[in-house]
Design a protein around this motif. Structure first.
Motif, PDB file in Angstrom:
ATOM      1  N   TYR A 156       0.824  -1.204   0.000  1.00  0.00           N
ATOM      2  CA  TYR A 156       0.000   0.000   0.000  1.00  0.00           C
ATOM      3  C   TYR A 156       0.862   1.261   0.000  1.00  0.00           C
ATOM      4  O   TYR A 156       2.079   1.204   0.203  1.00  0.00           O
ATOM      5  N   CYS A 157       0.215   2.388  -0.225  1.00  0.00           N
ATOM      6  CA  CYS A 157       0.809   3.696   0.051  1.00  0.00           C
ATOM      7  C   CYS A 157       0.273   4.124   1.411  1.00  0.00           C
ATOM      8  O   CYS A 157      -0.950   4.181   1.614  1.00  0.00           O
ATOM      9  N   LEU A 158       1.170   4.399   2.345  1.00  0.00           N
ATOM     10  CA  LEU A 158       0.772   4.702   3.715  1.00  0.00           C
ATOM     11  C   LEU A 158       0.852   6.190   3.992  1.00  0.00           C
ATOM     12  O   LEU A 158       1.855   6.831   3.677  1.00  0.00           O
ATOM     13  N   VAL A 159      -0.198   6.753   4.593  1.00  0.00           N
ATOM     14  CA  VAL A 159      -0.212   8.144   5.021  1.00  0.00           C
ATOM     15  C   VAL A 159      -0.435   8.185   6.527  1.00  0.00           C
ATOM     16  O   VAL A 159      -1.432   7.652   7.029  1.00  0.00           O
ATOM     17  N   PHE A 160       0.517   8.781   7.253  1.00  0.00           N
ATOM     18  CA  PHE A 160       0.441   8.875   8.704  1.00  0.00           C
ATOM     19  C   PHE A 160      -0.059  10.272   9.086  1.00  0.00           C
ATOM     20  O   PHE A 160       0.608  11.270   8.828  1.00  0.00           O
ATOM     21  N   ASP A 161      -1.237  10.319   9.668  1.00  0.00           N
ATOM     22  CA  ASP A 161      -1.852  11.568  10.132  1.00  0.00           C
ATOM     23  C   ASP A 161      -1.461  11.752  11.594  1.00  0.00           C
ATOM     24  O   ASP A 161      -2.048  11.137  12.494  1.00  0.00           O
ATOM     25  N   ALA A 162      -0.454  12.592  11.842  1.00  0.00           N
ATOM     26  CA  ALA A 162       0.068  12.764  13.195  1.00  0.00           C
ATOM     27  C   ALA A 162      -0.904  13.481  14.108  1.00  0.00           C
ATOM     28  O   ALA A 162      -0.843  13.323  15.333  1.00  0.00           O
ATOM     29  N   GLU A 163      -1.792  14.272  13.544  1.00  0.00           N
ATOM     30  CA  GLU A 163      -2.755  15.013  14.360  1.00  0.00           C
ATOM     31  C   GLU A 163      -3.879  14.110  14.844  1.00  0.00           C
ATOM     32  O   GLU A 163      -4.254  14.129  16.009  1.00  0.00           O
ATOM     33  N   ALA A 164      -4.420  13.303  13.945  1.00  0.00           N
ATOM     34  CA  ALA A 164      -5.516  12.400  14.301  1.00  0.00           C
ATOM     35  C   ALA A 164      -5.023  11.058  14.812  1.00  0.00           C
ATOM     36  O   ALA A 164      -5.835  10.246  15.261  1.00  0.00           O
ATOM     37  N   ARG A 165      -3.711  10.808  14.737  1.00  0.00           N
ATOM     38  CA  ARG A 165      -3.155   9.511  15.112  1.00  0.00           C
ATOM     39  C   ARG A 165      -3.853   8.406  14.313  1.00  0.00           C
ATOM     40  O   ARG A 165      -4.496   7.513  14.861  1.00  0.00           O
ATOM     41  N   ARG A 166      -3.673   8.471  13.005  1.00  0.00           N
ATOM     42  CA  ARG A 166      -4.358   7.544  12.122  1.00  0.00           C
ATOM     43  C   ARG A 166      -3.457   7.237  10.938  1.00  0.00           C
ATOM     44  O   ARG A 166      -2.731   8.109  10.456  1.00  0.00           O
ATOM     45  N   ILE A 167      -3.487   5.989  10.464  1.00  0.00           N
ATOM     46  CA  ILE A 167      -2.777   5.611   9.247  1.00  0.00           C
ATOM     47  C   ILE A 167      -3.805   5.316   8.169  1.00  0.00           C
ATOM     48  O   ILE A 167      -4.721   4.508   8.372  1.00  0.00           O
ATOM     49  N   ASP A 168      -3.670   5.980   7.026  1.00  0.00           N
ATOM     50  CA  ASP A 168      -4.526   5.722   5.874  1.00  0.00           C
ATOM     51  C   ASP A 168      -3.782   4.824   4.897  1.00  0.00           C
ATOM     52  O   ASP A 168      -2.649   5.124   4.499  1.00  0.00           O
ATOM     53  N   PHE A 169      -4.409   3.742   4.509  1.00  0.00           N
ATOM     54  CA  PHE A 169      -3.847   2.788   3.567  1.00  0.00           C
ATOM     55  C   PHE A 169      -4.493   3.015   2.204  1.00  0.00           C
ATOM     56  O   PHE A 169      -5.701   2.775   2.037  1.00  0.00           O
ATOM     57  N   TYR A 170      -3.714   3.483   1.222  1.00  0.00           N
ATOM     58  CA  TYR A 170      -4.199   3.709  -0.134  1.00  0.00           C
ATOM     59  C   TYR A 170      -3.678   2.615  -1.059  1.00  0.00           C
ATOM     60  O   TYR A 170      -2.627   2.004  -0.788  1.00  0.00           O
ATOM     61  N   PRO A 171      -4.380   2.363  -2.165  1.00  0.00           N
ATOM     62  CA  PRO A 171      -3.852   1.404  -3.131  1.00  0.00           C
ATOM     63  C   PRO A 171      -2.466   1.831  -3.603  1.00  0.00           C
ATOM     64  O   PRO A 171      -2.207   3.026  -3.793  1.00  0.00           O
ATOM     65  N   ALA A 172      -1.585   0.877  -3.803  1.00  0.00           N
ATOM     66  CA  ALA A 172      -0.227   1.197  -4.240  1.00  0.00           C
ATOM     67  C   ALA A 172      -0.222   1.951  -5.555  1.00  0.00           C
ATOM     68  O   ALA A 172       0.641   2.808  -5.784  1.00  0.00           O
ATOM     69  N   ASP A 173      -1.191   1.673  -6.438  1.00  0.00           N
ATOM     70  CA  ASP A 173      -1.237   2.323  -7.750  1.00  0.00           C
ATOM     71  C   ASP A 173      -2.160   3.531  -7.790  1.00  0.00           C
ATOM     72  O   ASP A 173      -2.375   4.118  -8.854  1.00  0.00           O
ATOM     73  N   ALA A 174      -2.702   3.962  -6.628  1.00  0.00           N
ATOM     74  CA  ALA A 174      -3.590   5.124  -6.590  1.00  0.00           C
ATOM     75  C   ALA A 174      -3.359   5.929  -5.319  1.00  0.00           C
ATOM     76  O   ALA A 174      -4.252   6.054  -4.472  1.00  0.00           O
ATOM     77  N   PRO A 175      -2.154   6.481  -5.148  1.00  0.00           N
ATOM     78  CA  PRO A 175      -1.876   7.284  -3.947  1.00  0.00           C
ATOM     79  C   PRO A 175      -2.645   8.604  -3.989  1.00  0.00           C
ATOM     80  O   PRO A 175      -3.091   9.038  -5.054  1.00  0.00           O
ATOM     81  N   PRO A 176      -2.800   9.269  -2.843  1.00  0.00           N
ATOM     82  CA  PRO A 176      -3.512  10.557  -2.788  1.00  0.00           C
ATOM     83  C   PRO A 176      -2.627  11.683  -3.329  1.00  0.00           C
ATOM     84  O   PRO A 176      -1.903  12.341  -2.582  1.00  0.00           O
TER      85      PRO A 176
END
Length: 334
Positions: A156-176
């Protein structure tokens, strides 16, 4: 959630031999937040995380429908593993396969492969997983239940939201793309080191203007550099003293097998990653066994751990080998 200590116990899990560089940057006029990106392009999964057990990023994971268990999100581990306390005797079984070599900061050991079954996190899963069972630690703050390694994370493409303490998992071929284009960027290198590993991700950082390659290892809760790296930095480094952390004789460096050694810390000049600069930082200096096992003990090398990114949004695009970092820190959720 436990308070993260700047350096308590350092842990770098390297499972099963699967073991980053350029400094190009990009930005846009509007700083997109992970929450804004999530509203426009929903991720496959959005999973809350904590920083506990001395500073590691942990999320809830289900194993064969049971749990939740606390797994360390570890980009320095190539294999997803389970600690002994979470082993399920009615399902786990030895495979009879060749023992797997597990690298830790303080040394390597061979562990027999085990059929684990299904690993599921936020609706994402691996089925029929073959992993290893790692002995529990004998520690007051307890042991996590497992380690979520690159065999899971790098899908996956991982996005770490330090403010919300959350990791968003995006498709490897469709990052934000909107979010990533508003962050600073640097390249990742996928390195197999001495050809006896399956590969880890390495990025370049600058310390007092000196380039040092370092393994991107969220399974370490502090920055660790070998002595060759210290020698490279000495032209511009600020050393208050070669002081111990935690006692007069050094601090404990813990490994995957609960072994330990004593190490020292120094204060450096500015540290820069992906065009983002920190002021003087404390870091650990130790020619740990992991550097010898990877064949880089004579080369300036380090580990970049979770402490560097505690209050910054960041993202890892494994497929395109890019690391993204927000320029400004955020106020983390309590």
């Amino acid at each position: 959630m436990r308070k993260v200590q700047p350096f308590g116990w350092l842990f770098a899990v390297f499972a099963v031999l699967l073991f980053a560089t350029g400094c190009e940057t990009t930005s846009s006029s509007h700083r997109v937040s992970p929450a804004e990106a999530r509203a426009v392009t929903p991720p496959l999964a959005s999973i809350p995380y904590e920083q506990d057990y001395g500073g590691w990023i942990t999320i809830d994971v289900m194993v064969n429908g049971r749990g939740p268990y606390k797994f360390v999100v570890d980009t320095g581990a190539t294999l997803t593993a389970v600690f002994a306390k979470a082993a399920q005797e009615d399902i786990f079984r030895p495979t009879g396969g060749r023992p797997r070599k597990i690298l830790g900061v303080t040394g390597a050991r061979f562990v027999d492969p085990t059929y684990v079954g299904e690993i599921r996190a936020g609706g994402l899963y691996m089925r029929d997983h073959i992993g290893v069972v790692i002995p529990d630690w004998n520690r007051e703050e307890g042991t996590p239940d497992g380690i979520l390694g690159l065999d899971f994370l790098a899908r996956y493409c991982l996005v770490f939201d330090a403010e919300a303490r959350r990791i968003d998992f995006y498709p490897a071929d469709a990052p934000p793309t909107a979010l990533l284009s508003s962050m600073k960027r640097t390249g990742l290198k996928f390195s197999t080191f001495n050809q006896r590993t399956s590969g880890l991700y390495v990025l370049d950082l600058q310390i007092s203007g000196r380039r040092i390659p370092a393994i991107l290892d969220l399974g370490a809760n502090a920055m660790l550099m070998n002595y060759a790296a210290m020698r490279r930095m000495t032209g511009g480094i600020f050393v208050s003293t070669m002081r111990s952390m935690g006692s007069r004789t050094g601090t404990n460096l813990k490994g995957v097998f609960d072994d330990e050694t004593r190490i020292q810390s120094i204060r450096t000049g500015p540290v820069k990653i992906a065009g983002v600069t920190w002021g003087r930082r404390s870091m650990l200096i130790h020619s740990a066994a992991i550097f010898r096992d990877l064949g880089v003990h004579r080369t300036a090398y380090g580990l970049i751990g979770a402490d560097m990114f505690e209050n910054r949004h960041f993202a890892i695009d494994f497929r395109n080998k890019r690391f993204y970092l927000a320029k400004d820190p955020v106020a983390a959720a309590p």
